[in-house]
Design a protein around this motif. Structure first.
Motif, PDB file in Angstrom:
ATOM      1  N   VAL A  18      -9.589 -43.154-111.521  1.00  0.00           N
ATOM      2  CA  VAL A  18     -10.957 -42.886-111.974  1.00  0.00           C
ATOM      3  C   VAL A  18     -11.971 -43.510-111.012  1.00  0.00           C
ATOM      4  CG1 VAL A  18     -12.605 -43.462-113.810  1.00  0.00           C
ATOM      5  CG2 VAL A  18     -10.388 -42.467-114.384  1.00  0.00           C
ATOM      6  N   VAL A  20     -11.550 -44.010-107.803  1.00  0.00           N
ATOM      7  CA  VAL A  20     -11.504 -43.157-106.601  1.00  0.00           C
ATOM      8  C   VAL A  20     -12.317 -41.880-106.836  1.00  0.00           C
ATOM      9  CG1 VAL A  20      -9.930 -41.694-105.248  1.00  0.00           C
ATOM     10  CG2 VAL A  20      -9.365 -44.112-105.667  1.00  0.00           C
ATOM     11  N   ALA A  21     -12.172 -41.320-108.010  1.00  0.00           N
ATOM     12  CA  ALA A  21     -12.923 -40.098-108.337  1.00  0.00           C
ATOM     13  C   ALA A  21     -14.420 -40.369-108.434  1.00  0.00           C
ATOM     14  CB  ALA A  21     -12.397 -39.496-109.644  1.00  0.00           C
ATOM     15  N   HIS A  22     -14.802 -41.510-109.004  1.00  0.00           N
ATOM     16  CA  HIS A  22     -16.227 -41.878-109.015  1.00  0.00           C
ATOM     17  C   HIS A  22     -16.757 -41.907-107.583  1.00  0.00           C
ATOM     18  CE1 HIS A  22     -16.437 -42.791-113.194  1.00  0.00           C
ATOM     19  NE2 HIS A  22     -16.136 -44.064-113.163  1.00  0.00           N
ATOM     20  N   ALA A  24     -15.665 -40.465-104.903  1.00  0.00           N
ATOM     21  CA  ALA A  24     -15.704 -39.131-104.285  1.00  0.00           C
ATOM     22  C   ALA A  24     -16.909 -38.331-104.772  1.00  0.00           C
ATOM     23  CB  ALA A  24     -14.402 -38.386-104.580  1.00  0.00           C
ATOM     24  N   VAL A  25     -17.196 -38.406-106.063  1.00  0.00           N
ATOM     25  CA  VAL A  25     -18.356 -37.675-106.598  1.00  0.00           C
ATOM     26  C   VAL A  25     -19.656 -38.266-106.052  1.00  0.00           C
ATOM     27  CG1 VAL A  25     -19.654 -37.133-108.703  1.00  0.00           C
ATOM     28  CG2 VAL A  25     -17.161 -36.853-108.664  1.00  0.00           C
ATOM     29  N   LEU A  26     -19.743 -39.597-106.000  1.00  0.00           N
ATOM     30  CA  LEU A  26     -20.956 -40.237-105.466  1.00  0.00           C
ATOM     31  C   LEU A  26     -21.174 -39.878-103.998  1.00  0.00           C
ATOM     32  CD1 LEU A  26     -20.574 -43.782-107.086  1.00  0.00           C
ATOM     33  CD2 LEU A  26     -22.295 -42.059-107.676  1.00  0.00           C
ATOM     34  N   THR A  28     -20.102 -37.198-102.492  1.00  0.00           N
ATOM     35  CA  THR A  28     -20.450 -35.781-102.434  1.00  0.00           C
ATOM     36  C   THR A  28     -21.944 -35.591-102.701  1.00  0.00           C
ATOM     37  OG1 THR A  28     -18.236 -35.187-103.158  1.00  0.00           O
ATOM     38  CG2 THR A  28     -19.926 -33.513-103.415  1.00  0.00           C
ATOM     39  N   GLN A  29     -22.445 -36.334-103.678  1.00  0.00           N
ATOM     40  CA  GLN A  29     -23.879 -36.236-103.983  1.00  0.00           C
ATOM     41  C   GLN A  29     -24.730 -36.796-102.848  1.00  0.00           C
ATOM     42  OE1 GLN A  29     -23.417 -38.363-107.896  1.00  0.00           O
ATOM     43  NE2 GLN A  29     -24.935 -36.818-108.427  1.00  0.00           N
ATOM     44  N   LYS A  49      -9.018 -36.045 -98.641  1.00  0.00           N
ATOM     45  CA  LYS A  49      -9.263 -37.409 -99.130  1.00  0.00           C
ATOM     46  C   LYS A  49      -8.004 -38.241 -98.938  1.00  0.00           C
ATOM     47  CE  LYS A  49     -12.020 -35.810-103.062  1.00  0.00           C
ATOM     48  NZ  LYS A  49     -11.404 -34.474-103.286  1.00  0.00           N
TER      49      LYS A  49
ATOM     50  N   VAL B  18      -5.960 -39.148-105.586  1.00  0.00           N
ATOM     51  CA  VAL B  18      -6.612 -38.118-104.766  1.00  0.00           C
ATOM     52  C   VAL B  18      -6.700 -36.794-105.531  1.00  0.00           C
ATOM     53  CG1 VAL B  18      -6.284 -36.696-102.703  1.00  0.00           C
ATOM     54  CG2 VAL B  18      -6.165 -39.189-102.541  1.00  0.00           C
ATOM     55  N   ALA B  21      -9.480 -37.102-107.976  1.00  0.00           N
ATOM     56  CA  ALA B  21     -10.776 -37.032-107.286  1.00  0.00           C
ATOM     57  C   ALA B  21     -11.096 -35.597-106.865  1.00  0.00           C
ATOM     58  CB  ALA B  21     -10.774 -37.965-106.075  1.00  0.00           C
ATOM     59  N   ALA B  24     -12.380 -33.890-109.917  1.00  0.00           N
ATOM     60  CA  ALA B  24     -13.732 -34.337-110.287  1.00  0.00           C
ATOM     61  C   ALA B  24     -14.789 -33.691-109.387  1.00  0.00           C
ATOM     62  CB  ALA B  24     -13.820 -35.857-110.214  1.00  0.00           C
ATOM     63  N   VAL B  25     -14.504 -33.616-108.101  1.00  0.00           N
ATOM     64  CA  VAL B  25     -15.470 -32.996-107.181  1.00  0.00           C
ATOM     65  C   VAL B  25     -15.597 -31.499-107.481  1.00  0.00           C
ATOM     66  CG1 VAL B  25     -15.938 -32.419-104.761  1.00  0.00           C
ATOM     67  CG2 VAL B  25     -15.206 -34.736-105.376  1.00  0.00           C
ATOM     68  N   GLN B  47     -21.349 -40.854-115.451  1.00  0.00           N
ATOM     69  CA  GLN B  47     -20.244 -39.959-115.068  1.00  0.00           C
ATOM     70  C   GLN B  47     -18.882 -40.431-115.605  1.00  0.00           C
ATOM     71  OE1 GLN B  47     -18.575 -39.913-111.040  1.00  0.00           O
ATOM     72  NE2 GLN B  47     -20.512 -40.571-110.178  1.00  0.00           N
ATOM     73  N   LYS B  49     -15.301 -40.695-116.867  1.00  0.00           N
ATOM     74  CA  LYS B  49     -14.058 -39.964-116.559  1.00  0.00           C
ATOM     75  C   LYS B  49     -12.885 -40.691-117.188  1.00  0.00           C
ATOM     76  CE  LYS B  49     -15.511 -38.867-111.837  1.00  0.00           C
ATOM     77  NZ  LYS B  49     -16.421 -40.020-111.574  1.00  0.00           N
TER      78      LYS B  49
END
Lengths: 113, 113
Positions: A18, A20-22, A24-26, A28-29, A49, B18, B21, B24-25, B47, B49
């Motif tokens: 989770v 790592v996913a946070h 990646a989303v941050l 991306t933004q 990634k 990964v 992530a 999520a993206v 956000q 998750k």
């Protein structure tokens, strides 16, 4: 994109995923606002990634400085701290998106998560 | 957002992170196009998750159908397959972003990753 998890926190696999996913989303933004062409390239190339780990926050901070000096986008993930760590704990550092040849000198030697 | 990892693949923690992530993206991009208000709410709320796991692709497909029927956005992550699994393997299912009370009846009983 390289996502660096803070090993000393000994997060569970799910909690680490989770964070790592946070990151990646941050990233991306952030890239959508500051480096839209890099983002488009990275998405078109399959949004590569890699999740790695370093033991301490000090090592993460050092990586962050080096990456920033190289013009690579960086984000910190701070956990809300409802479960495994105190609120505000820095759990993960995100770097990129950037070309492999830009990231590799900085993070290529780090162990995979 | 709930990210469902396919347990039978026995991915490493890093590989699973990964995939989560990626999901999520992809969901963030899909929501930007189809449900921008839900996306904005979710981002403003930190956000949230959760990473969970089910053993098989069949169970993931069943969750996907139920979520889709409930109007929740869904994405599949297919791994490029350079390392742990064959190319095109479905590794992760992403659901959301949506309110906890919409997701919970569908995924609330699943074990955390």
């Amino acid at each position: 994109m390289v996502l660096v998890v803070r090993g000393e926190l000994r997060l569970t696999a799910g909690k680490a995923a989770v964070q790592v996913a946070h990151a990646a989303v941050l990233l991306t933004q952030k890239a959508a606002a500051r480096a839209p062409r890099d983002l488009a390239d990275w998405l078109a190339d399959g949004q590569m990634k890699v999740a790695v780990t370093v033991p301490t926050l000090e090592e993460m901070s050092s990586l962050e400085r080096v990456a920033r000096a190289a013009g690579i986008l960086t984000v910190w993930v701070e956990d809300a701290g409802f479960t495994e760590v105190p609120p505000g704990t820095r759990t993960c550092l995100g770097l990129g998106p950037a070309r492999v040849n830009a990231l590799d000198p900085i993070t290529g030697g780090l162990p995979l998560l």
